[in-house]
Design a protein around this motif. Sequence first.
Motif, short mmCIF file in Angstrom:
data_model
loop_
_atom_site.label_atom_id
_atom_site.label_comp_id
_atom_site.label_asym_id
_atom_site.label_seq_id
_atom_site.Cartn_x
_atom_site.Cartn_y
_atom_site.Cartn_z
N SER A 162 1.46 -3.25 9.20
CA SER A 162 1.90 -3.31 10.46
C SER A 162 0.53 -4.08 11.38
CB SER A 162 2.02 -2.18 11.17
OG SER A 162 0.81 -1.32 11.25
N MET A 163 0.79 -4.59 12.59
CA MET A 163 -0.39 -5.13 13.14
C MET A 163 -1.51 -3.96 13.40
SD MET A 163 -0.28 -8.40 13.51
CE MET A 163 1.09 -9.50 13.04
N ALA A 164 -1.17 -2.86 13.85
CA ALA A 164 -2.05 -1.77 13.97
C ALA A 164 -2.93 -1.62 12.73
CB ALA A 164 -1.42 -0.52 14.49
N GLU A 165 -2.17 -1.70 11.65
CA GLU A 165 -2.82 -1.42 10.08
C GLU A 165 -3.77 -2.67 9.82
OE1 GLU A 165 0.59 1.47 7.73
OE2 GLU A 165 0.82 -0.89 8.11
N ILE A 166 -3.30 -3.69 10.05
CA ILE A 166 -4.05 -5.01 10.04
C ILE A 166 -5.29 -4.80 10.74
CG2 ILE A 166 -4.15 -7.46 10.04
CD1 ILE A 166 -1.10 -7.50 9.25
N ALA A 167 -5.33 -4.49 11.86
CA ALA A 167 -6.57 -4.33 12.76
C ALA A 167 -7.42 -3.24 12.20
CB ALA A 167 -6.06 -3.93 14.38
N GLU A 168 -7.17 -2.06 11.81
CA GLU A 168 -7.90 -1.25 10.98
C GLU A 168 -8.40 -1.86 10.02
OE1 GLU A 168 -10.03 2.17 10.97
OE2 GLU A 168 -8.68 1.58 12.62
N LEU A 169 -7.70 -2.61 9.20
CA LEU A 169 -8.10 -3.15 7.78
C LEU A 169 -9.26 -4.18 8.20
CD1 LEU A 169 -4.63 -3.22 5.76
CD2 LEU A 169 -6.85 -1.81 5.47
N LEU A 170 -8.91 -4.98 9.19
CA LEU A 170 -9.75 -5.89 9.69
C LEU A 170 -11.36 -5.39 10.00
CD1 LEU A 170 -8.08 -8.58 11.61
CD2 LEU A 170 -9.59 -9.03 9.50
N LYS A 171 -11.01 -4.26 10.54
CA LYS A 171 -12.45 -3.42 11.12
C LYS A 171 -13.06 -3.02 9.86
CE LYS A 171 -10.58 -1.90 15.62
NZ LYS A 171 -10.31 -1.02 16.35
N LEU A 172 -12.42 -2.47 8.88
CA LEU A 172 -13.33 -2.08 7.65
C LEU A 172 -13.61 -3.18 7.08
CD1 LEU A 172 -10.26 0.70 6.67
CD2 LEU A 172 -12.93 1.20 7.49
N TRP A 173 -12.84 -4.15 6.91
CA TRP A 173 -13.49 -5.26 6.00
C TRP A 173 -14.61 -5.88 6.75
CZ3 TRP A 173 -11.83 -10.93 7.26
CH2 TRP A 173 -12.35 -11.81 6.09
N GLN A 174 -14.75 -5.89 7.70
CA GLN A 174 -15.71 -6.54 8.63
C GLN A 174 -17.17 -5.74 8.56
OE1 GLN A 174 -14.00 -7.47 11.98
NE2 GLN A 174 -13.24 -9.59 11.28
N ASN A 175 -16.64 -4.35 8.30
CA ASN A 175 -17.92 -3.37 8.18
C ASN A 175 -18.21 -3.27 6.77
OD1 ASN A 175 -19.45 -1.09 8.18
ND2 ASN A 175 -17.99 0.22 9.19
N ARG A 176 -19.40 -3.75 6.47
CA ARG A 176 -20.00 -3.61 5.20
C ARG A 176 -20.42 -1.85 4.77
NH1 ARG A 176 -17.76 -7.66 2.81
NH2 ARG A 176 -18.18 -9.57 3.68
N ARG A 177 -20.56 -1.23 5.72
CA ARG A 177 -20.93 0.06 5.59
C ARG A 177 -19.70 1.08 5.25
NH1 ARG A 177 -25.13 2.30 8.84
NH2 ARG A 177 -26.33 2.62 7.11
N ARG A 178 -18.57 0.44 5.23
CA ARG A 178 -17.44 1.41 5.30
C ARG A 178 -17.23 2.10 3.89
NH1 ARG A 178 -16.16 -3.94 3.72
NH2 ARG A 178 -15.69 -4.16 1.64
N ALA A 179 -16.45 2.96 3.85
CA ALA A 179 -16.01 3.90 2.97
C ALA A 179 -14.65 3.23 2.33
CB ALA A 179 -15.97 5.51 3.17
N SER A 180 -14.71 3.06 0.98
CA SER A 180 -13.67 2.68 0.59
C SER A 180 -12.40 3.64 0.56
CB SER A 180 -13.57 1.91 -1.00
OG SER A 180 -14.05 3.03 -2.02
N GLY A 181 -12.66 4.94 0.76
CA GLY A 181 -11.64 5.83 0.90
C GLY A 181 -10.93 5.63 2.03
N GLN A 182 -11.47 5.19 3.12
CA GLN A 182 -10.53 4.74 4.43
C GLN A 182 -9.58 3.84 3.97
OE1 GLN A 182 -14.34 4.22 6.64
NE2 GLN A 182 -13.27 5.20 8.30
N VAL A 183 -9.97 2.69 3.30
CA VAL A 183 -9.13 1.62 3.17
C VAL A 183 -7.90 2.09 1.88
CG1 VAL A 183 -8.97 -0.72 2.06
CG2 VAL A 183 -11.03 -0.15 3.28
N LYS A 184 -8.31 3.05 1.24
CA LYS A 184 -7.39 3.44 0.24
C LYS A 184 -6.38 4.41 1.15
CE LYS A 184 -6.50 5.81 -4.12
NZ LYS A 184 -7.07 6.07 -5.43
N ARG A 185 -6.78 5.16 1.83
CA ARG A 185 -5.87 6.13 2.73
C ARG A 185 -4.89 5.26 3.49
NH1 ARG A 185 -10.34 9.05 2.90
NH2 ARG A 185 -11.33 8.59 4.59
N ILE A 186 -5.23 3.96 4.00
CA ILE A 186 -4.23 3.26 4.71
C ILE A 186 -3.35 2.54 4.08
CG2 ILE A 186 -4.07 0.94 5.96
CD1 ILE A 186 -6.98 1.80 7.34
#
Length: 117
Positions: free
Chosen positions: A44-68
């Motif tokens: 969804s667009m909301a999911e894409i927005a969240e994924l984009l934020k995570l993609w652009q944040n090099r300090r993200r935890a991959s666990g957040q991406v996996k949960r989505i």
Amino acid sequence: MLRHYESLGLLPPVARTGSGYRLYGEKEVHTLRFIRRARDLGFSMAEIAELLKLWQNRRRASGQVKRIAEAHIADLDRRLAEMQAMRRALAELARCCHGDDRPDCPILDDLSQGALP
């Protein structure tokens, strides 16, 4: 769609030529490809927005991406099960319909049972 992406904050506004054409750089094109791939996967667009934020944040935890991704998989599984149930029901109705010149039709009868008077 580009204006829509900008309005959702998925894509930053970019410079324009004198005649109003958008000027995209390599970064924006990469972002557009990211969005396109995510859309192709049904996010969804909301999911894409969240994924984009995570993609652009090099300090993200991959666990957040996996949960989505796993939540999206669960949603796809639910929708697939619903569609398979619809298909089974419709196939059974079609099997029961003679499909000839007679006016009686189990498909229409079934549909009318859910219709409001």
